[in-house]
Design an enzyme around this catalytic site. Structure first.
Site, PDB file in Angstrom:
ATOM      1  N   HIS A  15     -12.064  -2.346  -2.323  1.00 33.42           N
ATOM      2  CA  HIS A  15     -10.946  -2.479  -1.384  1.00 33.42           C
ATOM      3  C   HIS A  15     -11.453  -2.428   0.051  1.00 33.42           C
ATOM      4  O   HIS A  15     -12.608  -2.145   0.317  1.00 33.42           O
ATOM      5  CB  HIS A  15      -9.868  -1.414  -1.625  1.00 33.42           C
ATOM      6  CG  HIS A  15     -10.227  -0.019  -1.216  1.00 33.42           C
ATOM      7  ND1 HIS A  15      -9.306   1.010  -1.183  1.00 33.42           N
ATOM      8  CD2 HIS A  15     -11.397   0.528  -0.819  1.00 33.42           C
ATOM      9  CE1 HIS A  15      -9.891   2.121  -0.783  1.00 33.42           C
ATOM     10  NE2 HIS A  15     -11.152   1.858  -0.558  1.00 33.42           N
ATOM     11  N   CYS A  34     -14.441   2.834   5.532  1.00 35.45           N
ATOM     12  CA  CYS A  34     -13.497   2.265   4.565  1.00 35.45           C
ATOM     13  C   CYS A  34     -12.845   0.991   5.089  1.00 35.45           C
ATOM     14  O   CYS A  34     -12.160   0.290   4.349  1.00 35.45           O
ATOM     15  CB  CYS A  34     -12.426   3.285   4.189  1.00 35.45           C
ATOM     16  SG  CYS A  34     -13.062   4.512   3.041  1.00 35.45           S
ATOM     17  N   HIS A  40     -15.738  -2.436  -0.087  1.00 35.40           N
ATOM     18  CA  HIS A  40     -16.620  -1.457  -0.731  1.00 35.40           C
ATOM     19  C   HIS A  40     -15.914  -1.016  -2.008  1.00 35.40           C
ATOM     20  O   HIS A  40     -14.708  -1.244  -2.175  1.00 35.40           O
ATOM     21  CB  HIS A  40     -16.888  -0.258   0.185  1.00 35.40           C
ATOM     22  CG  HIS A  40     -15.663   0.514   0.512  1.00 35.40           C
ATOM     23  ND1 HIS A  40     -14.779   0.132   1.507  1.00 35.40           N
ATOM     24  CD2 HIS A  40     -15.118   1.619  -0.055  1.00 35.40           C
ATOM     25  CE1 HIS A  40     -13.773   0.971   1.528  1.00 35.40           C
ATOM     26  NE2 HIS A  40     -13.943   1.886   0.593  1.00 35.40           N
ATOM     27  N   HIS A  42     -15.044   1.746  -5.385  1.00 33.05           N
ATOM     28  CA  HIS A  42     -14.849   3.121  -5.858  1.00 33.05           C
ATOM     29  C   HIS A  42     -14.799   3.132  -7.380  1.00 33.05           C
ATOM     30  O   HIS A  42     -14.352   2.160  -7.996  1.00 33.05           O
ATOM     31  CB  HIS A  42     -13.529   3.705  -5.353  1.00 33.05           C
ATOM     32  CG  HIS A  42     -13.511   3.979  -3.883  1.00 33.05           C
ATOM     33  ND1 HIS A  42     -14.115   5.083  -3.323  1.00 33.05           N
ATOM     34  CD2 HIS A  42     -12.969   3.283  -2.854  1.00 33.05           C
ATOM     35  CE1 HIS A  42     -13.925   5.060  -2.025  1.00 33.05           C
ATOM     36  NE2 HIS A  42     -13.238   3.975  -1.698  1.00 33.05           N
ATOM     37  N   ASP A  80      -8.984  -3.119 -13.022  1.00 33.63           N
ATOM     38  CA  ASP A  80     -10.413  -2.876 -13.271  1.00 33.63           C
ATOM     39  C   ASP A  80     -11.268  -4.082 -12.868  1.00 33.63           C
ATOM     40  O   ASP A  80     -10.968  -5.216 -13.233  1.00 33.63           O
ATOM     41  CB  ASP A  80     -10.623  -2.561 -14.761  1.00 33.63           C
ATOM     42  CG  ASP A  80     -12.014  -2.035 -15.047  1.00 33.63           C
ATOM     43  OD1 ASP A  80     -12.604  -1.368 -14.161  1.00 33.63           O
ATOM     44  OD2 ASP A  80     -12.525  -2.291 -16.150  1.00 33.63           O
ATOM     45  N   HIS A  81     -12.323  -3.802 -12.111  1.00 28.94           N
ATOM     46  CA  HIS A  81     -13.258  -4.826 -11.627  1.00 28.94           C
ATOM     47  C   HIS A  81     -12.571  -5.873 -10.755  1.00 28.94           C
ATOM     48  O   HIS A  81     -12.965  -7.032 -10.737  1.00 28.94           O
ATOM     49  CB  HIS A  81     -14.031  -5.475 -12.788  1.00 28.94           C
ATOM     50  CG  HIS A  81     -15.094  -4.585 -13.336  1.00 28.94           C
ATOM     51  ND1 HIS A  81     -14.797  -3.478 -14.115  1.00 28.94           N
ATOM     52  CD2 HIS A  81     -16.431  -4.597 -13.207  1.00 28.94           C
ATOM     53  CE1 HIS A  81     -15.917  -2.865 -14.438  1.00 28.94           C
ATOM     54  NE2 HIS A  81     -16.934  -3.525 -13.896  1.00 28.94           N
ATOM     55  N   GLU A 125     -10.134   9.159  -5.965  1.00 32.67           N
ATOM     56  CA  GLU A 125     -10.918   8.089  -5.351  1.00 32.67           C
ATOM     57  C   GLU A 125     -12.396   8.495  -5.301  1.00 32.67           C
ATOM     58  O   GLU A 125     -13.284   7.662  -5.428  1.00 32.67           O
ATOM     59  CB  GLU A 125     -10.404   7.793  -3.944  1.00 32.67           C
ATOM     60  CG  GLU A 125     -10.948   6.493  -3.380  1.00 32.67           C
ATOM     61  CD  GLU A 125     -10.190   6.063  -2.151  1.00 32.67           C
ATOM     62  OE1 GLU A 125      -9.408   5.107  -2.235  1.00 32.67           O
ATOM     63  OE2 GLU A 125     -10.360   6.710  -1.099  1.00 32.67           O
TER      64      GLU A 125
HETATM   65 NI    NI Z   1     -12.528   3.275   0.103  1.00 37.02          NI
END
Ligand code: NI
Length: 136
Positions: A15, A34, A40, A42, A80-81, A125
Site C-alpha cells: 500500500h 509509508c 511498500h 506488510h 492477499d498479494h 500491520e
Molecule cells: Ni505501511
C-alpha cells in the site's frame, strides 16, 4: 452464556498512505516512509472475533469451518498479494491505513455473518501496531 470465537489468519499486501488533497511534502510529513510513492508491503495478521450465545446443540458459538470459508472467500482472496491502492476498489478513494482496512473487512464480513453475532476485526500491520474495528 456468551463466548467469543476467534480465527486468526494472514495476508500480504502492498500500500501507499497518502491524502490526494495534500502535496508530496505534506504527505511525507504526515505519513513518513509509508507515503513512499512506489508502495511498500506488510505481512498483515487478521483476527476475526465472533461473539454470541453458545449453541446448546453444537457447543459452538459459530462453526469455525464456516468462519474460515467466509474469511478466505471474501477477504483473503480479495486482499492477499494485492496492491491495496490499485487492486482493491474500496481503496481507490480511501487511504489504506490499518484502521480503514479493518473497517472495510468488517463491512464485508458483516454482510456474511448472521446478525445474532457481534463482530470485531483486529488487524496487525506490524507485530506491535494493531487496530480493532467493531462497527461502533
Ligand atoms: Ni505501511
Amino acid at each position: 452464556m456468551k463466548a467469543t470465537a476467534c480465527r486468526k489468519t494472514h495476508f500480504n499486501a502492498a500500500h501507499r498512505l497518502m491524502n490526494p488533497a495534500w502535496d508530496d511534502n505534506r504527505n511525507k510529513e504526515i505519513f513518513g516512509v509509508c507515503s513512499n510513492p512506489n508502495y511498500h508491503g506488510h505481512n498483515y495478521d487478521l483476527i476475526i472475533k465472533v461473539t454470541g450465545d453458545i449453541d446448546p446443540a453444537t457447543g459452538y458459538v459459530m462453526d469455525m469451518k464456516l468462519l474460515k470459508e467466509l474469511t478466505d472467500k471474501h477477504v483473503i482472496q480479495k486482499f492477499d498479494h494485492k496492491n491495496l491502492n490499485l487492486d482493491v476498489d474500496e481503496f481507490r478513494q480511501l487511504n489504506p491505513t490499518a484502521e480503514n482496512i479493518a473497517m472495510i473487512i468488517w463491512n464485508i464480513l458483516r454482510k456474511e455473518i448472521d446478525h445474532k453475532f457481534s463482530l470485531s476485526v483486529v488487524l496487525y500491520e506490524t507485530e506491535r501496531n494493531f487496530v480493532e474495528y467493531t462497527g461502533k
